[in-house]
Scaffold this motif. Sequence first.
Motif, mmCIF file in Angstrom:
data_model
loop_
_atom_site.group_PDB
_atom_site.id
_atom_site.type_symbol
_atom_site.label_atom_id
_atom_site.label_comp_id
_atom_site.label_asym_id
_atom_site.label_seq_id
_atom_site.Cartn_x
_atom_site.Cartn_y
_atom_site.Cartn_z
ATOM 1 N N GLY A 105 -5.633 5.205 -6.844
ATOM 2 C CA GLY A 105 -6.430 4.349 -5.970
ATOM 3 C C GLY A 105 -7.748 5.000 -5.587
ATOM 4 N N ASP A 106 -8.687 4.156 -5.201
ATOM 5 C CA ASP A 106 -10.025 4.643 -4.854
ATOM 6 C C ASP A 106 -10.062 5.403 -3.533
ATOM 7 O OD1 ASP A 106 -11.551 3.823 -7.077
ATOM 8 O OD2 ASP A 106 -11.634 1.781 -6.322
ATOM 9 N N GLU A 107 -9.232 5.001 -2.571
ATOM 10 C CA GLU A 107 -9.356 5.591 -1.240
ATOM 11 C C GLU A 107 -9.151 7.108 -1.218
ATOM 12 O OE1 GLU A 107 -7.823 6.439 2.958
ATOM 13 O OE2 GLU A 107 -6.481 5.229 1.745
ATOM 14 N N PRO A 108 -8.042 7.643 -1.764
ATOM 15 C CA PRO A 108 -7.910 9.101 -1.713
ATOM 16 C C PRO A 108 -8.996 9.817 -2.520
ATOM 17 C CG PRO A 108 -6.008 8.108 -2.838
ATOM 18 C CD PRO A 108 -6.859 6.995 -2.331
ATOM 19 N N VAL A 109 -9.420 9.207 -3.616
ATOM 20 C CA VAL A 109 -10.472 9.816 -4.438
ATOM 21 C C VAL A 109 -11.799 9.808 -3.683
ATOM 22 C CG1 VAL A 109 -11.811 9.576 -6.574
ATOM 23 C CG2 VAL A 109 -9.317 9.319 -6.622
ATOM 24 N N ASN A 110 -12.141 8.688 -3.048
ATOM 25 C CA ASN A 110 -13.398 8.621 -2.291
ATOM 26 C C ASN A 110 -13.413 9.616 -1.133
ATOM 27 O OD1 ASN A 110 -14.431 6.688 -3.998
ATOM 28 N ND2 ASN A 110 -13.935 4.977 -2.652
ATOM 29 N N ARG A 111 -12.272 9.813 -0.501
ATOM 30 C CA ARG A 111 -12.194 10.786 0.595
ATOM 31 C C ARG A 111 -12.434 12.204 0.068
ATOM 32 N NH1 ARG A 111 -7.334 10.049 4.510
ATOM 33 N NH2 ARG A 111 -8.545 11.660 5.536
ATOM 34 N N VAL A 112 -11.881 12.515 -1.093
ATOM 35 C CA VAL A 112 -12.113 13.825 -1.712
ATOM 36 C C VAL A 112 -13.587 13.964 -2.074
ATOM 37 C CG1 VAL A 112 -11.671 15.185 -3.794
ATOM 38 C CG2 VAL A 112 -9.758 14.196 -2.514
ATOM 39 N N LEU A 113 -14.153 12.928 -2.676
ATOM 40 C CA LEU A 113 -15.566 12.979 -3.078
ATOM 41 C C LEU A 113 -16.486 13.174 -1.877
ATOM 42 C CD1 LEU A 113 -15.711 10.267 -5.864
ATOM 43 C CD2 LEU A 113 -16.025 12.739 -6.121
ATOM 44 N N ALA A 114 -16.135 12.582 -0.750
ATOM 45 C CA ALA A 114 -16.960 12.737 0.449
ATOM 46 C C ALA A 114 -16.973 14.182 0.927
ATOM 47 C CB ALA A 114 -16.439 11.821 1.556
ATOM 48 N N GLN A 115 -15.944 14.938 0.588
ATOM 49 C CA GLN A 115 -15.836 16.335 1.005
ATOM 50 C C GLN A 115 -16.550 17.280 0.036
ATOM 51 O OE1 GLN A 115 -12.030 18.654 0.585
ATOM 52 N NE2 GLN A 115 -11.986 18.330 2.807
ATOM 53 N N LEU A 116 -16.679 16.867 -1.204
ATOM 54 C CA LEU A 116 -17.244 17.738 -2.238
ATOM 55 C C LEU A 116 -18.761 17.605 -2.304
ATOM 56 C CD1 LEU A 116 -14.600 17.066 -5.018
ATOM 57 C CD2 LEU A 116 -14.835 19.146 -3.638
ATOM 58 N N PRO A 117 -19.429 18.629 -2.846
ATOM 59 C CA PRO A 117 -20.884 18.540 -3.019
ATOM 60 C C PRO A 117 -21.260 17.386 -3.947
ATOM 61 C CG PRO A 117 -20.131 20.801 -3.333
ATOM 62 C CD PRO A 117 -18.907 19.938 -3.266
ATOM 63 N N SER A 118 -22.487 16.953 -3.844
ATOM 64 C CA SER A 118 -23.025 15.903 -4.700
ATOM 65 C C SER A 118 -22.827 16.277 -6.171
ATOM 66 C CB SER A 118 -24.514 15.742 -4.390
ATOM 67 O OG SER A 118 -25.083 14.804 -5.247
ATOM 68 N N GLY A 119 -22.562 15.286 -7.001
ATOM 69 C CA GLY A 119 -22.443 15.526 -8.433
ATOM 70 C C GLY A 119 -21.035 15.367 -8.965
ATOM 71 N N TYR A 120 -20.036 15.405 -8.098
ATOM 72 C CA TYR A 120 -18.649 15.293 -8.551
ATOM 73 C C TYR A 120 -18.268 13.872 -8.950
ATOM 74 C CZ TYR A 120 -17.058 20.025 -7.421
ATOM 75 O OH TYR A 120 -16.853 21.380 -7.408
ATOM 76 N N ALA A 121 -18.902 12.872 -8.358
ATOM 77 C CA ALA A 121 -18.503 11.484 -8.604
ATOM 78 C C ALA A 121 -18.507 11.155 -10.098
ATOM 79 C CB ALA A 121 -19.408 10.521 -7.836
ATOM 80 N N LEU A 122 -19.501 11.629 -10.810
ATOM 81 C CA LEU A 122 -19.571 11.348 -12.248
ATOM 82 C C LEU A 122 -18.373 11.932 -12.987
ATOM 83 C CD1 LEU A 122 -23.380 11.859 -12.909
ATOM 84 C CD2 LEU A 122 -22.113 9.699 -12.764
ATOM 85 N N LEU A 123 -17.863 13.070 -12.525
ATOM 86 C CA LEU A 123 -16.691 13.674 -13.155
ATOM 87 C C LEU A 123 -15.452 12.809 -12.964
ATOM 88 C CD1 LEU A 123 -17.231 17.397 -12.107
ATOM 89 C CD2 LEU A 123 -17.804 16.325 -14.302
ATOM 90 N N PHE A 124 -15.452 12.020 -11.880
ATOM 91 C CA PHE A 124 -14.354 11.098 -11.597
ATOM 92 C C PHE A 124 -14.610 9.727 -12.222
ATOM 93 C CE2 PHE A 124 -13.542 14.253 -8.357
ATOM 94 C CZ PHE A 124 -12.181 14.192 -8.124
ATOM 95 N N GLY A 125 -15.672 9.603 -13.010
ATOM 96 C CA GLY A 125 -15.986 8.336 -13.646
ATOM 97 C C GLY A 125 -16.562 7.311 -12.709
ATOM 98 N N LYS A 126 -17.180 7.768 -11.621
ATOM 99 C CA LYS A 126 -17.746 6.867 -10.626
ATOM 100 C C LYS A 126 -19.237 7.130 -10.465
ATOM 101 C CE LYS A 126 -13.939 6.430 -7.392
ATOM 102 N NZ LYS A 126 -14.296 5.197 -6.751
#
Length: 137
Positions: free
Chosen positions: A109-130
Amino acid sequence: MSANRPSWTDLVEAVQEAGQYATRAEAEHVTHVVLSALGDHVTGEERVGLARALPEEAARVIASRIPLNRPLSAAEFVDAVAARIEGATAATARWHVSSVLSVLPELVGDEPVNRVLAQLPSGYALLFGKAELVLTA
């Protein structure tokens, strides 16, 4: 195990398909390495939420890691994964990382992934395919 929690087999099969790995063993190894590296970076409630959403075996991999004092940039994260996989280059490590992380939104699901992404530095979203995560108040 929760009825809506994916199994380790589901995760590894999704990674094998996404990464076009020839064997389940290769997909399993890459999944373990990438999740272990991710466990070095995720802390607090985001770590707990992700662990609850992941298959039990994957949750144990993340929970077994001691988070770093400072999360690596996305490029440094890929380099760290490359160092953990014999013969990996930055390009193959990026493939491995994306093959694992990009299946997580659909699987957990998007929610746990988005919460993790909010904690990580910019640039990780692309690694998650987002696309890059943008939080609005």
